[in-house]
Design an enzyme around this catalytic site. Structure first.
Site, PDB file in Angstrom:
ATOM      1  N   ALA A  29       0.845  -1.198   0.000  1.00  0.00           N
ATOM      2  CA  ALA A  29       0.000   0.000   0.000  1.00  0.00           C
ATOM      3  C   ALA A  29       0.876   1.243   0.000  1.00  0.00           C
ATOM      4  CB  ALA A  29      -0.921  -0.017   1.210  1.00  0.00           C
ATOM      5  N   ASN A  30       0.264   2.403   0.093  1.00  0.00           N
ATOM      6  CA  ASN A  30       1.010   3.658   0.222  1.00  0.00           C
ATOM      7  C   ASN A  30       0.225   4.624   1.097  1.00  0.00           C
ATOM      8  OD1 ASN A  30      -0.692   5.507  -1.496  1.00  0.00           O
ATOM      9  ND2 ASN A  30      -0.230   3.896  -2.992  1.00  0.00           N
TER      10      ASN A  30
END
Ligand code: C5P
Length: 222
Positions: A29-30
């Site tokens: 993810a980010n």
């Protein structure tokens, strides 16, 4: 009643991060919150546009008056965007993961005492902005974002060319922008570069929506 310069227009907006599965319980993810993209969707709706917001996993509320399509991965986001065409404009504000796990495991990867960690092979995700920019049903106006930590404007000018989009909203994410309330952006168009002051994300959204309405004025609907 407020002016509705985008009445009769359909605008596609992507927002949020993507989650790329590694196995059923883990993902890549980010730090994108979706705040800027969601604010853009709301601002476009406030100007009368029919908005399809393709949103990755976010914790913020759905904007009012917008159709929200929830997705997890980049490949799901691309499919949802293509399914939403035709559109008069597209604003790609999502922080799409560049890579996904090449092979997402069907079962949870097990930690075996004494064994080395499993290798994590990556595969390149589709570029949604570039795909929409080159699409047979390309929206009239395609807008991308460029989150950079250095050489913000030069990178954005190059990115506009490379992706084939019309405008790039470039921002410096080296500070507290990601997840924060404000954004300092540069708008890169065919005509040059505009430096906007540091503004609340809602105000960046309103200005961008107004510019989009100007650009679409006089164009025939998609
Ligand atoms: O290449 P980079 O990720 O810096 O480009 C950012 C722009 O491209 C953003 O508008 C983002 O939404 C879009 N993008 C995309 N699909 C990707 C990667 C980026 O739509 N796989």
């Amino acid at each position: 009643a407020a002016a509705q310069p985008l009445a009769g227009r359909h605008v596609l907006v992507t927002s949020g991060p993507t989650h790329e599965p590694i196995d059923p319980v883990r993902y890549i993810a980010n730090r994108s919150s979706g705040r800027q993209g969601h604010a853009i969707a709301a601002a476009l709706a406030a100007l009368g546009a029919r908005v399809t917001l393709v949103a990755g996993p976010v914790t913020i509320a759905d904007p009012a008056g917008v159709r929200v399509v929830r997705v997890e991965s980049a490949r799901e986001m691309l499919a949802a965007c293509e399914a939403a065409l035709p559109a008069d404009a597209a604003v790609c504000a999502a922080a799409v993961a560049d890579w996904r796990a090449a092979l997402a495991a069907g079962q949870k990867l097990k930690k075996v005492p004494g064994e080395a960690p499993p290798p994590l092979a990556l595969a390149l995700n589709p570029d949604i902005l570039a795909t929409l920019s080159a699409h047979a049903r390309r929206p009239r106006l395609v807008v991308g974002f460029a989150a950079e930590t250095e050489n913000v404007v030069a990178n954005a000018v190059a990115k506009r060319q490379r992706k084939g989009c019309d405008w790039i909203v470039a921002n410096d994410v080296s500070g507290d922008v990601m997840g924060g309330a404000e954004n300092a952006v540069h708008l890169v168009t065919e005509g040059g570069v505009e430096d906007w002051p540091r503004l609340p994300k809602e105000e960046v959204a309103r200005r961008l929506a107004a510019r989009l309405a100007e650009a679409l004025a006089g164009e025939s609907p998609a």
